[in-house]
Design a protein around this motif. Sequence first.
Motif, mmCIF file in Angstrom:
data_model
loop_
_atom_site.group_PDB
_atom_site.id
_atom_site.type_symbol
_atom_site.label_atom_id
_atom_site.label_comp_id
_atom_site.label_asym_id
_atom_site.label_seq_id
_atom_site.Cartn_x
_atom_site.Cartn_y
_atom_site.Cartn_z
ATOM 1 N N MET A 20 0.831 -1.218 0.000
ATOM 2 C CA MET A 20 0.000 0.000 0.000
ATOM 3 C C MET A 20 0.864 1.265 0.000
ATOM 4 N N ARG A 21 1.943 1.246 0.746
ATOM 5 C CA ARG A 21 2.836 2.405 0.805
ATOM 6 C C ARG A 21 3.489 2.643 -0.561
ATOM 7 N N ILE A 22 3.952 1.586 -1.194
ATOM 8 C CA ILE A 22 4.594 1.723 -2.510
ATOM 9 C C ILE A 22 3.557 2.106 -3.562
ATOM 10 N N MET A 23 2.356 1.548 -3.476
ATOM 11 C CA MET A 23 1.291 1.890 -4.419
ATOM 12 C C MET A 23 0.971 3.386 -4.383
ATOM 13 N N LYS A 24 1.061 3.992 -3.204
ATOM 14 C CA LYS A 24 0.789 5.437 -3.086
ATOM 15 C C LYS A 24 1.712 6.254 -3.979
ATOM 16 N N LYS A 25 2.938 5.801 -4.158
ATOM 17 C CA LYS A 25 3.880 6.515 -5.025
ATOM 18 C C LYS A 25 3.359 6.602 -6.458
ATOM 19 N N TYR A 26 2.532 5.639 -6.842
ATOM 20 C CA TYR A 26 2.028 5.560 -8.207
ATOM 21 C C TYR A 26 0.548 5.927 -8.292
#
Length: 132
Positions: free
Chosen positions: A52-58
Motif C-alpha cells: 500500500m505504501r509503494i502503491m501510493k507513489k504511483y
Amino acid sequence: MRKYFLLLFLLTAFAIKAQKATQTSPVFQLRIYEIFESNKKEFHERFRDHAMRIMKKYNFKIISIYESKSDKKTEFVYFLEWPNEATMKKAWEDFRKDQEWIDVKKMYTEKYGDVVGNIEDRVLAKLNYSPN
C-alpha cells in the motif's frame, strides 16, 4: 443552409464532449487474491506495510479492502478507482518495476513461501443507471 451547419456544428460539439467525458470517467478495478491460512498474517503485513505504501507513489486509490472465506479458500479482495484505463495500466506497470517492491516480494517469498495464489483482476465500467 445556415441551420444545417449550425445543427451539424452542435452535433459535432456534443459528440466530442461525450467522447471526452467517456475517456475521463473513472474506471474501477476489482482485485481478488487467493491467500493461504498458513501465512495469511504475513500476506496482510506485506500488503498493509509495504504494497500500500509503494502503491501510493504511483497514485493507486484503494477504495476498500475485504477478506472472503469459504470452505475451500480464503480470498483478499480490494477495489481501486482510476481516472481512466491508461492511467491504471501505467501505474501497474510502474509498480511492478519498482525495485523496492521487487525486493519486498523476494524477501517475503524466501522467508514465508508463496503468500499469494491465484490472482483475479477485473476492470469495471460503471453503468449510467448505477446508484452513486
